[in-house]
Design a protein around this motif. Structure first.
Motif, PDB file in Angstrom:
ATOM      1  N   VAL A  64      22.739  27.523  51.524  1.00 28.37           N
ATOM      2  CA  VAL A  64      22.183  26.729  52.791  1.00 28.37           C
ATOM      3  C   VAL A  64      23.552  26.226  53.559  1.00 28.37           C
ATOM      4  O   VAL A  64      23.336  25.799  54.790  1.00 28.37           O
ATOM      5  CB  VAL A  64      21.582  25.348  52.316  1.00 28.37           C
ATOM      6  N   GLY A  65      24.615  26.254  52.939  1.00 32.83           N
ATOM      7  CA  GLY A  65      25.785  25.880  53.632  1.00 32.83           C
ATOM      8  C   GLY A  65      27.107  26.504  53.065  1.00 32.83           C
ATOM      9  O   GLY A  65      27.099  27.046  51.990  1.00 32.83           O
ATOM     10  N   LEU A  66      28.274  26.398  53.780  1.00 30.58           N
ATOM     11  CA  LEU A  66      29.445  27.112  53.546  1.00 30.58           C
ATOM     12  C   LEU A  66      30.450  25.916  53.852  1.00 30.58           C
ATOM     13  O   LEU A  66      30.343  25.264  54.934  1.00 30.58           O
ATOM     14  CB  LEU A  66      29.831  28.319  54.153  1.00 30.58           C
ATOM     15  N   GLN A  67      31.624  26.230  53.504  1.00 25.61           N
ATOM     16  CA  GLN A  67      32.893  25.472  53.738  1.00 25.61           C
ATOM     17  C   GLN A  67      34.153  26.497  53.613  1.00 25.61           C
ATOM     18  O   GLN A  67      34.180  26.851  52.259  1.00 25.61           O
ATOM     19  CB  GLN A  67      33.389  24.262  52.984  1.00 25.61           C
ATOM     20  N   HIS A 122      26.463  35.675  60.066  1.00 30.72           N
ATOM     21  CA  HIS A 122      25.569  35.802  58.890  1.00 30.72           C
ATOM     22  C   HIS A 122      24.653  34.479  58.727  1.00 30.72           C
ATOM     23  O   HIS A 122      24.204  34.011  57.647  1.00 30.72           O
ATOM     24  CB  HIS A 122      26.581  35.742  57.501  1.00 30.72           C
ATOM     25  N   GLY A 123      24.422  33.969  60.028  1.00 29.31           N
ATOM     26  CA  GLY A 123      23.196  32.887  59.986  1.00 29.31           C
ATOM     27  C   GLY A 123      23.681  31.437  59.974  1.00 29.31           C
ATOM     28  O   GLY A 123      22.870  30.479  59.662  1.00 29.31           O
ATOM     29  N   PHE A 124      25.031  31.199  59.919  1.00 31.44           N
ATOM     30  CA  PHE A 124      25.614  29.819  59.812  1.00 31.44           C
ATOM     31  C   PHE A 124      26.125  29.356  61.334  1.00 31.44           C
ATOM     32  O   PHE A 124      26.499  29.991  61.869  1.00 31.44           O
ATOM     33  CB  PHE A 124      26.611  29.825  58.823  1.00 31.44           C
ATOM     34  N   GLN A 125      26.029  27.894  61.222  1.00 33.46           N
ATOM     35  CA  GLN A 125      26.594  27.577  62.664  1.00 33.46           C
ATOM     36  C   GLN A 125      27.633  26.194  62.177  1.00 33.46           C
ATOM     37  O   GLN A 125      27.498  25.651  61.034  1.00 33.46           O
ATOM     38  CB  GLN A 125      25.502  26.933  63.450  1.00 33.46           C
ATOM     39  N   VAL A 127      26.234  25.159  58.204  1.00 37.19           N
ATOM     40  CA  VAL A 127      25.100  25.189  57.733  1.00 37.19           C
ATOM     41  C   VAL A 127      24.268  26.432  58.225  1.00 37.19           C
ATOM     42  O   VAL A 127      24.403  27.058  59.102  1.00 37.19           O
ATOM     43  CB  VAL A 127      24.234  23.842  57.770  1.00 37.19           C
ATOM     44  N   ARG A 128      23.257  26.792  57.449  1.00 33.05           N
ATOM     45  CA  ARG A 128      22.339  27.587  57.849  1.00 33.05           C
ATOM     46  C   ARG A 128      21.695  27.474  59.036  1.00 33.05           C
ATOM     47  O   ARG A 128      20.925  26.378  59.221  1.00 33.05           O
ATOM     48  CB  ARG A 128      21.270  28.124  56.526  1.00 33.05           C
ATOM     49  N   THR A 136      17.532  31.420  61.615  1.00 32.43           N
ATOM     50  CA  THR A 136      17.664  32.491  60.804  1.00 32.43           C
ATOM     51  C   THR A 136      17.223  32.244  59.286  1.00 32.43           C
ATOM     52  O   THR A 136      17.477  33.048  58.507  1.00 32.43           O
ATOM     53  CB  THR A 136      19.270  32.848  60.876  1.00 32.43           C
ATOM     54  N   ALA A 137      16.706  30.684  58.826  1.00 34.45           N
ATOM     55  CA  ALA A 137      16.562  30.307  57.817  1.00 34.45           C
ATOM     56  C   ALA A 137      15.222  31.176  57.362  1.00 34.45           C
ATOM     57  O   ALA A 137      14.315  31.394  58.145  1.00 34.45           O
ATOM     58  CB  ALA A 137      16.698  28.905  57.601  1.00 34.45           C
TER      59      ALA A 137
END
Length: 241
Positions: free
Chosen positions: A181-184, A209-212, A235-236, A240-241
């Motif tokens: 659901v998220g990345l750092q 890849h669908g994150f902002q 986060v997603r 696109t989720a």
């Protein structure tokens, strides 16, 4: 300056006007993001001695943490950090596009160690930091490590801090990324490691890849004051989720 990098700078300026600050205490905002998205598992890639996980705990995250750290000395310190925390486990591994073994360059300050060669620009920015040796480390693929975890946790969050090696970590983790659901991601503003991923590529990859991007945290600054790396929190995208 590439078109994508111009977009990145525009994003940074707009976030600044909206009150986002590139500083360490933005960890409070990161915790709000994790809470809002129901994060129940943090995959901590490039854990060093556990500073990121310790920050998560200090700002209120109580879910599971799985840390990955390839350096023997750092992994030993990580083990001491997580002792007594039953929801925080660690694996003595590097992560990359393919499983195997690789020689890792060990830096004088440990946290600047990388699988990639250090560039002269890094040495010029921080003359006291240099490679002092090498260490053979085991490499696994992120997807191979997380397959059982993705069935057990509903809302994973992926953090990668691997000194330029982020591209290879992501290449071995497409299924994991799809579940997150998220990345750092560590975002290098200038080239510091030979072949390392820079901010324009990293931000573009995240959006593709669908994150902002929803937040920034200060990363590595030179003794002269220039910020060389920051962390982007993504986060997603709901669309696109």
């Amino acid at each position: 300056m590439s078109a994508r990098l111009k977009v990145v700078h525009t994003v940074l300026e707009r976030l600044g006007r909206r009150g986002f600050e590139v500083r360490r205490h933005s960890a409070t905002r990161r915790q709000a993001v994790l809470t809002r998205h129901g994060v129940d598992l943090v995959l901590d890639v490039g854990a060093a001695d556990g500073g990121y996980g310790t920050s998560l705990r200090s700002f209120g995250y109580t879910g599971a943490i799985v840390s990955f750290e390839p350096q023997a000395a750092a992994f030993a310190r990580l083990g001491e950090t997580i002792a007594g925390d039953p929801r925080w486990t660690a694996r003595h591994l590097a992560l990359g596009a393919e499983a195997g073994e690789v020689e890792m360059f060990i830096a004088s300050n440990s946290t600047s160690s990388s699988i990639l060669p250090m560039l002269d620009s890094h040495v010029a920015a921080a003359p006291s930091v240099r490679y002092v040796g090498t260490e053979t480390v085991t490499v696994s693929r992120l997807d191979d490590e997380t397959a059982p975890l993705l069935d057990a946790y509903a809302h994973p969050f992926l953090k990668i801090d691997t000194q330029g090696f982020e591209r290879e970590v992501l290449a071995g983790g497409s299924d994991t990324v799809a579940a997150c659901v998220g990345l750092q991601l560590e975002l290098s503003l200038v080239p510091l490691y030979d072949g390392g991923m820079l901010i324009d590529e990293a931000v573009g990859w995240a959006y593709d890849h669908g994150f902002q991007m929803v937040g920034l945290e200060q990363g590595y600054a030179a003794p002269t004051g220039e910020i060389l790396q920051i962390d982007g929190v993504f986060v997603r995208d709901a669309a696109t989720a």
